[in-house]
Design a protein around this motif. Structure first.
Motif, PDB file in Angstrom:
ATOM      1  N   LEU A 236       6.963  15.937  20.376  1.00  0.00           N
ATOM      2  CA  LEU A 236       8.194  16.341  19.697  1.00  0.00           C
ATOM      3  C   LEU A 236       8.781  15.187  18.891  1.00  0.00           C
ATOM      4  O   LEU A 236       9.001  15.302  17.687  1.00  0.00           O
ATOM      5  CB  LEU A 236       9.229  16.820  20.718  1.00  0.00           C
ATOM      6  N   ILE A 237       9.051  14.057  19.582  1.00  0.00           N
ATOM      7  CA  ILE A 237       9.749  12.951  18.931  1.00  0.00           C
ATOM      8  C   ILE A 237       9.434  11.667  19.683  1.00  0.00           C
ATOM      9  O   ILE A 237       9.150  11.682  20.885  1.00  0.00           O
ATOM     10  CB  ILE A 237      11.273  13.217  18.890  1.00  0.00           C
ATOM     11  N   TYR A 238       9.505  10.562  18.946  1.00  0.00           N
ATOM     12  CA  TYR A 238       9.244   9.251  19.527  1.00  0.00           C
ATOM     13  C   TYR A 238      10.335   8.284  19.067  1.00  0.00           C
ATOM     14  O   TYR A 238      10.705   8.255  17.899  1.00  0.00           O
ATOM     15  CB  TYR A 238       7.849   8.816  19.080  1.00  0.00           C
ATOM     16  N   PHE A 239      10.860   7.517  20.031  1.00  0.00           N
ATOM     17  CA  PHE A 239      11.875   6.502  19.750  1.00  0.00           C
ATOM     18  C   PHE A 239      11.274   5.116  19.955  1.00  0.00           C
ATOM     19  O   PHE A 239      10.561   4.876  20.911  1.00  0.00           O
ATOM     20  CB  PHE A 239      13.059   6.633  20.714  1.00  0.00           C
ATOM     21  N   GLN A 240      11.612   4.230  19.041  1.00  0.00           N
ATOM     22  CA  GLN A 240      11.353   2.813  19.241  1.00  0.00           C
ATOM     23  C   GLN A 240      12.742   2.173  19.287  1.00  0.00           C
ATOM     24  O   GLN A 240      13.403   2.056  18.266  1.00  0.00           O
ATOM     25  CB  GLN A 240      10.499   2.245  18.102  1.00  0.00           C
ATOM     26  N   GLY A 241      13.173   1.785  20.500  1.00  0.00           N
ATOM     27  CA  GLY A 241      14.543   1.317  20.644  1.00  0.00           C
ATOM     28  C   GLY A 241      15.506   2.472  20.499  1.00  0.00           C
ATOM     29  O   GLY A 241      15.341   3.525  21.111  1.00  0.00           O
ATOM     30  N   THR A 242      16.515   2.318  19.670  1.00  0.00           N
ATOM     31  CA  THR A 242      17.524   3.359  19.494  1.00  0.00           C
ATOM     32  C   THR A 242      17.168   4.363  18.411  1.00  0.00           C
ATOM     33  O   THR A 242      17.734   5.459  18.365  1.00  0.00           O
ATOM     34  CB  THR A 242      18.885   2.738  19.133  1.00  0.00           C
ATOM     35  N   GLY A 243      16.255   4.003  17.537  1.00  0.00           N
ATOM     36  CA  GLY A 243      15.967   4.858  16.394  1.00  0.00           C
ATOM     37  C   GLY A 243      14.784   5.781  16.607  1.00  0.00           C
ATOM     38  O   GLY A 243      13.810   5.416  17.254  1.00  0.00           O
ATOM     39  N   ALA A 244      14.888   6.977  16.041  1.00  0.00           N
ATOM     40  CA  ALA A 244      13.774   7.926  16.096  1.00  0.00           C
ATOM     41  C   ALA A 244      12.744   7.512  15.052  1.00  0.00           C
ATOM     42  O   ALA A 244      12.957   7.678  13.854  1.00  0.00           O
ATOM     43  CB  ALA A 244      14.271   9.338  15.838  1.00  0.00           C
ATOM     44  N   ALA A 245      11.629   6.966  15.516  1.00  0.00           N
ATOM     45  CA  ALA A 245      10.612   6.478  14.596  1.00  0.00           C
ATOM     46  C   ALA A 245       9.763   7.605  14.015  1.00  0.00           C
ATOM     47  O   ALA A 245       9.225   7.480  12.927  1.00  0.00           O
ATOM     48  CB  ALA A 245       9.704   5.475  15.307  1.00  0.00           C
ATOM     49  N   ASP A 246       9.655   8.698  14.762  1.00  0.00           N
ATOM     50  CA  ASP A 246       8.857   9.836  14.298  1.00  0.00           C
ATOM     51  C   ASP A 246       9.390  11.095  14.959  1.00  0.00           C
ATOM     52  O   ASP A 246       9.257  11.235  16.167  1.00  0.00           O
ATOM     53  CB  ASP A 246       7.379   9.624  14.652  1.00  0.00           C
ATOM     54  N   ASP A 247      10.024  11.963  14.193  1.00  0.00           N
ATOM     55  CA  ASP A 247      10.541  13.220  14.754  1.00  0.00           C
ATOM     56  C   ASP A 247       9.809  14.424  14.156  1.00  0.00           C
ATOM     57  O   ASP A 247      10.338  15.538  14.135  1.00  0.00           O
ATOM     58  CB  ASP A 247      12.049  13.339  14.552  1.00  0.00           C
ATOM     59  N   SER A 248       8.595  14.173  13.693  1.00  0.00           N
ATOM     60  CA  SER A 248       7.858  15.217  12.991  1.00  0.00           C
ATOM     61  C   SER A 248       7.468  16.400  13.869  1.00  0.00           C
ATOM     62  O   SER A 248       7.115  17.464  13.370  1.00  0.00           O
ATOM     63  CB  SER A 248       6.601  14.623  12.351  1.00  0.00           C
ATOM     64  N   GLY A 249       7.537  16.223  15.198  1.00  0.00           N
ATOM     65  CA  GLY A 249       7.154  17.303  16.088  1.00  0.00           C
ATOM     66  C   GLY A 249       8.282  18.241  16.466  1.00  0.00           C
ATOM     67  O   GLY A 249       8.037  19.281  17.084  1.00  0.00           O
ATOM     68  N   LEU A 250       9.503  17.913  16.106  1.00  0.00           N
ATOM     69  CA  LEU A 250      10.622  18.813  16.426  1.00  0.00           C
ATOM     70  C   LEU A 250      10.414  20.122  15.670  1.00  0.00           C
ATOM     71  O   LEU A 250      10.247  20.107  14.448  1.00  0.00           O
ATOM     72  CB  LEU A 250      11.950  18.177  16.052  1.00  0.00           C
ATOM     73  N   PRO A 251      10.420  21.255  16.360  1.00  0.00           N
ATOM     74  CA  PRO A 251      10.049  22.522  15.722  1.00  0.00           C
ATOM     75  C   PRO A 251      11.019  23.016  14.663  1.00  0.00           C
ATOM     76  O   PRO A 251      10.598  23.679  13.710  1.00  0.00           O
ATOM     77  CB  PRO A 251       9.950  23.511  16.889  1.00  0.00           C
ATOM     78  N   ASN A 252      12.296  22.729  14.818  1.00  0.00           N
ATOM     79  CA  ASN A 252      13.289  23.170  13.827  1.00  0.00           C
ATOM     80  C   ASN A 252      14.589  22.416  14.076  1.00  0.00           C
ATOM     81  O   ASN A 252      14.671  21.581  14.986  1.00  0.00           O
ATOM     82  CB  ASN A 252      13.499  24.693  13.923  1.00  0.00           C
ATOM     83  N   ASP A 253      15.604  22.722  13.287  1.00  0.00           N
ATOM     84  CA  ASP A 253      16.846  21.947  13.386  1.00  0.00           C
ATOM     85  C   ASP A 253      17.702  22.330  14.585  1.00  0.00           C
ATOM     86  O   ASP A 253      18.797  21.790  14.757  1.00  0.00           O
ATOM     87  CB  ASP A 253      17.657  22.045  12.090  1.00  0.00           C
TER      88      ASP A 253
END
Lengths: 111, 116
Positions: free
Chosen positions: B46-63
Motif C-alpha cells: 500500500l505505502i512505504y514511509f522513510q522517516g516521517t515522509g511517505a516515500a511511495d504511496d503508489s499502492g493506495l487503492p484510492n483517495d
C-alpha cells in the motif's frame, strides 16, 4: 498484472523428504528476492533471500535458487519437518523499496 | 525485544464508517510499510514511509485511504467511507533502513478489518 506468481496453491510432502516451492516473476528490474513463511494469525516472517547477482543462497535446511534467464526461483527445504507446515510467500523488490508478493503456497509436511 | 505491534487486532465496522489502524514499529526502524492481504492472496503493498515522509504511496487503492507517520515512529492507516471490499487483514512491517540494498522487513500480526 501479477509480477510475482506462485502457481501451486498447495504442496504436500512426507517428513524427511525434500520440499520444492516455485516462483516465477515478470519484472526484469527486480534485484532482490525473498521467501517469507507465515503461520495462521501471525504476520509473515523472513526466511531467506537472494540478490540478483547470485544464483544460489543456502541457510541450513533452506536453499534458494535463482534462474534469471527463466525469471524463476525456487525454495528447497531438506529435510522437511512437520513444523515447516505453513504458507510460503515469494517476494521481490527493485531497489529495496516496494516489495511485491506472490499469492503463496501452502506446504503440508506429513509425519 | 518487542516486535511490530498493531492495534486493534480485529475491527468490525459498518459500511460508510471511518476507521483508523495503528502500527508501532520496532524501535529504531526508520522504514515502515503497510500492506493489505485479502483471503487467498499475498500481502499487497500500500505505502512505504522513510522517516516521517511517505516515500511511495503508489499502492493506495484510492483517495479514501491515507496514512501518516508524524514523528517517524508510530503510523496510522486511515480509511474513510469504508466499503465491504475493504475487508482484509492489514499488515504493517518495519525495517532498519531502506536504500539501494534490501533490508529485511519485520511484520506485525495484522489487523483484521471486517466491513459489514
Amino acid at each position: 498484472d501479477q509480477q510475482v506468481k506462485q502457481n501451486s496453491p498447495s504442496l504436500s510432502v512426507q517428513e524427511g523428504r525434500i520440499s520444492i516451492l516455485n516462483c516465477d516473476y515478470t519484472n526484469s528490474m527486480f534485484d532482490y528476492f525473498l521467501w517469507y513463511k507465515k503461520y495462521p494469525a501471525e504476520g509473515p516472517t523472513f526466511l531467506i533471500s537472494i540478490s540478483s547477482i547470485k544464483d544460489k543462497n543456502e541457510d541450513g535446511r533452506f536453499t534458494v535458487f535463482l534462474n534469471k534467464s527463466a525469471k524463476h526461483l525456487s525454495l528447497h527445504i531438506v529435510p522437511s519437518q512437520p513444523g515447516d507446515s505453513a504458507v510460503y510467500f515469494c517476494a521481490a523488490s527493485a531497489g529495496g523499496f516496494k516489495t511485491i508478493f506472490g499469492a503463496g503456497t501452502r506446504l503440508f509436511v506429513k509425519a | 525485544g518487542a516486535g511490530v505491534s498493531q492495534t486493534p487486532s480485529n475491527k468490525v465496522t459498518e459500511k460508510g464508517k471511518y476507521v483508523e489502524l495503528r502500527c508501532d514499529p520496532i524501535s529504531g526502524h526508520t522504514a515502515l510499510y503497510w500492506y493489505r492481504q485479502s483471503l487467498g492472496q499475498g500481502p499487497e503493498f500500500l505505502i512505504y514511509f522513510q522517516g516521517t515522509g511517505a516515500a511511495d504511496d503508489s499502492g493506495l487503492p484510492n483517495d479514501r485511504f491515507f496514512a501518516v507517520r508524524p514523528e517517524g515512529s508510530v503510523s496510522t492507516l486511515k480509511i474513510q467511507r469504508t466499503e465491504r471490499g475493504d475487508s482484509a487483514v492489514y499488515l504493517c512491517a518495519s525495517s532498519l533502513l531502506a536504500g539501494r540494498s534490501y533490508n529485511e522487513q519485520f511484520f506485525g500480526p495484522g489487523t483484521r478489518l471486517t466491513v459489514l
